[in-house]
Design an enzyme around this catalytic site. Structure first.
Site, PDB file in Angstrom:
ATOM      1  N   GLY A   1      -2.325   4.142   8.753  1.00  0.00           N
ATOM      2  CA  GLY A   1      -0.468   4.219   8.723  1.00  0.00           C
ATOM      3  C   GLY A   1       0.272   3.998   7.153  1.00  0.00           C
ATOM      4  CG  ASP A   2      -0.283   0.886   5.445  1.00  0.00           C
ATOM      5  OD1 ASP A   2       0.365   0.030   6.054  1.00  0.00           O
ATOM      6  OD2 ASP A   2      -1.325  -0.114   5.054  1.00  0.00           O
TER       7      ASP A   2
ATOM      8  CG  ASN B   1      -1.897  -1.183   1.464  1.00  0.00           C
ATOM      9  OD1 ASN B   1      -2.343  -1.909   0.638  1.00  0.00           O
ATOM     10  ND2 ASN B   1      -2.107  -1.676   2.242  1.00  0.00           N
TER      11      ASN B   1
ATOM     12  NE  ARG C   1      -2.161  -5.074  11.829  1.00  0.00           N
ATOM     13  CZ  ARG C   1      -1.923  -4.005  11.626  1.00  0.00           C
ATOM     14  NH1 ARG C   1      -1.160  -3.491  13.188  1.00  0.00           N
ATOM     15  NH2 ARG C   1      -3.018  -3.129  11.007  1.00  0.00           N
TER      16      ARG C   1
END
Length: 319
Positions: A261-262, A39, A173
């Site tokens: 965030g990307d 992304n 994550r």
């Protein structure tokens, strides 16, 4: 033109079709692809940077589809390793009637996990010295074993000695790590090596529960650090001094926070490469993220990109 290498994994995405959360059609899904660093690479390319994606894919038709899609966005694919008989990872998004999302992953044998252990790995890693910025995330680091991460960190050191800057996104994550102690140790090494750290309280608090913003920043030794907060704002630490940056009010309702965030990372890095100072780069990151969250999905339509967000990126020397 400024060159950025983005390292990571893109997976096949199965997303529950809109309006099918309940009833007989609950099993209908649409297929796409996505990944955090991918992304960022797409948004970097849209903002005028020369962005290459470094990963591994299979030799299947789904991998072919990914390559074609990235190329159509202007992302360089020459450094994508293609592995015979392998496949990309897969994840599924399930959405309940309140709009809450759950993710299910099938990626243990994905091609991208082999990237640091291939015959072509030395060539791929040596190429990092030819970039202005090498960008990766904590999710990237969770893909590889200890030896693979050691090879990558050694290559990053060499690239920095050749003049590249290492930008690290703390995208965390927990499911990607064997335990939190391993994650903390890898984070410590990455944070110590990075020239630019793009962190968030959302990422760091699961690793360091209950710590204040000041305490979280104290764990990051770098001189250019962005800590995104739970509210639409960030704290920057630049050469030891703290600066607060507020995001502009949103012009529409939040639809989907995927890739907030990307996209922030892409706009921040692109702005820095265009000659902006870190504070202005953070404002630019908030601006793009504020547009992205008002659209469904990770990659918004090209027509929705804010105009002139990064003017003349290719005509300015990196700071």
């Amino acid at each position: 033109m400024s060159k950025v290498a983005c390292i990571g994994e893109c997976m096949i995405e199965l997303k529950q079709a809109q309006g099918t959360q309940q009833g007989a059609e609950a099993g209908l899904y649409s297929r796409g692809y996505g990944g955090d660093t991918l992304n960022t690479a797409v948004y970097l390319a849209r903002l005028g940077a020369s962005a290459d994606y470094i990963t591994a894919l299979g030799d299947d038709s789904l991998s072919d589809e990914m390559i074609a899609g990235w190329a159509a966005e202007g992302v360089g694919t020459a450094r994508v390793a293609r592995l015979p008989g392998k496949l990309p990872g897969l994840y599924m998004i399930e959405t309940d009637d309140k709009g809450e999302r759950r993710f299910f992953h099938w990626r243990d044998s994905a091609a991208a996990r082999s990237l640091m252990d291939l015959p072509q790995t030395p060539e791929l890693l040596s190429s990092l010295a030819g970039y202005d910025v090498v960008y990766l995330s904590a999710i990237t680091l969770s893909l590889y074993g200890g030896e693979g991460r050691a090879r990558l960190f050694a290559a990053l050191k060499g690239a920095r000695e050749a003049g590249a800057r290492f930008a690290f996104d703390t995208n965390f994550r927990a499911r990607g790590w064997p335990d939190l102690d391993v994650a903390r140790a890898v984070f410590q090494e990455a944070l110590a090596a990075a020239d630019i750290v793009l962190a968030s309280t959302e990422d760091l608090l699961p690793l360091y529960p209950g710590e204040s913003n000041v305490a979280l920043l104290a764990r990051i030794p770098g001189t250019e650090v962005v800590l995104k907060l739970s509210e639409p704002a960030s704290i920057l630490r630049l050469q030891g001094a703290l600066h607060s940056v507020q995001a502009e009010p949103l012009k529409a309702s939040v639809v989907d926070t995927t890739a907030a965030g990307d996209s922030f990372a892409a706009a921040y890095v692109a702005a820095r490469l265009a000659g902006a100072d870190p504070i202005e780069a953070a404002r630019t990151g908030h601006r793009l993220a504020g547009v992205v969250v008002c659209h469904p999905g990770a990659i918004i339509p090209r027509a929705a990109m804010p105009p002139d967000l990064i003017p003349a990126i290719s005509r300015k020397a990196p700071p």
